[in-house]
Scaffold this motif. Structure first.
Motif, PDB file in Angstrom:
ATOM      1  N   TRP A 349       0.831  -1.206   0.000  1.00  0.00           N
ATOM      2  CA  TRP A 349       0.000   0.000   0.000  1.00  0.00           C
ATOM      3  C   TRP A 349       0.867   1.258   0.000  1.00  0.00           C
ATOM      4  O   TRP A 349       0.503   2.269  -0.616  1.00  0.00           O
ATOM      5  CB  TRP A 349      -0.953   0.017   1.200  1.00  0.00           C
ATOM      6  N   GLY A 353       0.655   3.460  -3.087  1.00  0.00           N
ATOM      7  CA  GLY A 353       0.001   4.714  -2.712  1.00  0.00           C
ATOM      8  C   GLY A 353       0.848   5.927  -3.048  1.00  0.00           C
ATOM      9  O   GLY A 353       0.333   6.962  -3.494  1.00  0.00           O
ATOM     10  N   TYR A 357      -0.185   8.780  -5.658  1.00  0.00           N
ATOM     11  CA  TYR A 357      -0.255  10.165  -5.203  1.00  0.00           C
ATOM     12  C   TYR A 357       0.395  11.105  -6.223  1.00  0.00           C
ATOM     13  O   TYR A 357      -0.034  12.243  -6.408  1.00  0.00           O
ATOM     14  CB  TYR A 357       0.439  10.290  -3.843  1.00  0.00           C
ATOM     15  N   SER A 419      -5.184   2.891  -1.024  1.00  0.00           N
ATOM     16  CA  SER A 419      -3.771   3.264  -0.895  1.00  0.00           C
ATOM     17  C   SER A 419      -3.559   4.706  -1.335  1.00  0.00           C
ATOM     18  O   SER A 419      -2.844   5.472  -0.678  1.00  0.00           O
ATOM     19  CB  SER A 419      -2.898   2.327  -1.734  1.00  0.00           C
ATOM     20  N   TRP A 420      -4.189   5.075  -2.466  1.00  0.00           N
ATOM     21  CA  TRP A 420      -4.110   6.471  -2.908  1.00  0.00           C
ATOM     22  C   TRP A 420      -4.699   7.401  -1.843  1.00  0.00           C
ATOM     23  O   TRP A 420      -4.097   8.416  -1.478  1.00  0.00           O
ATOM     24  CB  TRP A 420      -4.875   6.662  -4.228  1.00  0.00           C
TER      25      TRP A 420
END
Length: 485
Positions: A349, A353, A357, A419-420
């Motif tokens: 993650w 992530g 992002y 995760s984002w």
């Protein structure tokens, strides 16, 4: 690489130990200069007539007595009646043997200490590492490998890196023979790496180099230039991002390799050859942790494009191309800047992530991307759609400690969206805590497994909240976000 690194360290050594030594010399000289005392040339009366004495005035009594020390350290006490004449002056008192055994001996010891430390540094600066020539067992017989030993696992696994930066993890059963030695590690330079990529990619590929990237491509001239500019923009923003968070990352010191294919079929053929265990259908690009290589397919499908403006116009309608390049470039930067170690047990993650992002495109930018942290037009709607009854489809307690959701067809979409959202929330709302968490993850080493409980403890201690507490804040925060129009 070894020469450049040694030069940098030597410069640092000069500004440290040698500057300290210079200060010692100046201190001794200034102290010697400051040793001005009262000296006196005395004419004294004796039974045999007058006698001359010279020395340092040690003391004078209330009745006019004088205590004089000669250079040999002998003292003479004279009464006022014995002193016929006296000429005083201020000057440096020279007791040669004593001075040598005092300040100057101390200075010599300083010199010897610095020289011995410099000698010890010669060993450190030599960049000697553990190298190994390995004979491994394969289905086709024995194969020889040579490279740098990156890590060894508890069960006898061996992680070996070749000069091109490709790593191979071998089990104890695969290693038939092994010969180790200490020696200089010489990674491939840009020219060597470029030749290797061209040979492996096949005919029609050329090598282009930007400031920080080595791009091997058979795409159009305009596409190569556009992607080169995009990569350099991501590179600059990546280091600026971590600098603002006060997390130490550093340039790899060598160009990062990127392989670009003009056609989907060429991309699929090469990807299947280096990773036969993985399917890449519908995937426009990926980063190979093992080979330290970003692979991208040209979604313009037009090799005639010579102008960057024409490429930009085509890609403006294909945001997935830009997002993919940015996403995979961030993965590569993370594993080449000290943020993450390849083959270490990082939570998925966090890795995904962070790339998510960064990836959202920007239509107004010259390269269709400008900076990290914009609301994802892909993952924000998915997050909002999947959250029901204030509950995440993949509970944070599971996402933080277990990577299985990313391998599940049913849960992968939710895992990526969460995760984002989680990285976005932590960067925006808890930047200091997120930075501390990143620093803790930097300590993870290759081939060292991390238990689920250790992962959760690391996260909770750094972030300061339990997964349940954080989940209650995360969901409403993400829902309030709006995708830029």
């Amino acid at each position: 690489m070894a020469v450049a690194r040694s030069a940098v360290v030597r410069c640092a050594a000069f500004s440290g130990r040698w500057l300290w030594l210079i200060l010692c010399v100046l201190a001794v000289l200034s102290e010697s200069r400051a040793d001005e005392v009262l000296l006196s040339d005395v004419v004294m009366r004796t039974a045999d007539g007058e006698q001359r004495l010279a020395g340092r005035v040690v003391a004078e009594g209330a009745a006019g007595e004088l205590l004089l020390e000669d250079p040999a350290g002998r003292m003479r006490q004279l009464s006022a009646a014995e002193v016929v004449g006296r000429e005083d002056r201020r000057g440096v008192w020279q007791v040669r043997c004593a001075a040598f055994s005092g300040r100057w001996l101390w200075l010599i010891l300083c010199v010897l200490a610095v020289l011995s430390e410099s000698r010890a540094d010669e060993v450190l600066l030599s960049d000697e590492v553990l190298l190994s020539d390995v004979v491994m067992r394969t289905a086709d017989g024995e194969q020889r490998l040579a490279g740098r030993v990156v890590a060894e696992g508890a069960a006898g696994e061996l992680l070996l890196e070749d000069p091109a930066g490709r790593m191979r993890q071998l089990s104890a059963a695969e290693v038939v023979g092994r010969e180790d030695r200490r020696g200089q590690w010489q990674p491939a330079d840009a020219e060597q790496l470029g030749r290797l990529l061209k040979t492996e990619a096949g005919s029609g590929f050329e090598v282009y180099q930007t400031e920080h990237y080595l791009v091997c491509s058979n795409c159009s001239e305009g596409y190569n230039e556009f992607i080169g500019r995009l990569l350099e923009t991501v590179y600059a923003q990546y280091f600026d991002f971590w600098k603002k968070l006060n997390v130490d990352v550093a340039s790899a010191g060598r160009p990062l390799p990127v392989l670009m294919f003009q056609s989907e079929s060429e991309f699929q053929a090469y990807a299947s050859r280096i990773h036969p265990e993985t399917g890449f259908e519908g995937v426009p690009g990926f980063y190979s942790v093992r080979d330290n290589l970003v692979l991208v397919v040209d979604l313009t499908g037009d090799r005639s494009l010579r102008e960057v403006s024409a490429v930009r116009k085509k890609l403006a309608d294909r945001p997935l191309q830009v997002a993919t390049v940015v996403h995979e470039a961030v993965h590569q930067l993370s594993f080449n800047s000290g943020l993450q170690q390849r083959f270490a047990d990082f939570p998925v993650w966090y890795s995904e992530g962070l790339s998510l992002y960064f990836e959202p495109p920007s239509e107004r930018s010259a390269v269709l991307w400008s900076r990290p942290g914009q609301v994802s037009p892909r993952h924000h709607p998915e997050f909002v759609r999947l959250v029901r009854d204030e509950t995440l489809p993949v509970p944070l307690a599971d996402l933080l400690v277990n990577d299985s959701a990313f391998q599940s067809a049913d849960a992968a979409v939710a895992a990526y969206a969460e995760s984002w959202g989680l990285v976005s929330y932590l960067v925006k709302k808890k930047p200091l805590e997120f930075a501390e968490y990143a620093r803790r993850l930097q300590r993870l080493q290759p081939l060292q497994a991390v238990t689920g409980s250790a992962r959760q403890q690391m996260f909770t201690e750094a972030i300061g909240e339990t997964p349940a507490e954080l989940s209650g804040r995360l969901i409403p925060w993400v829902r309030r976000l709006r995708v830029a129009r």
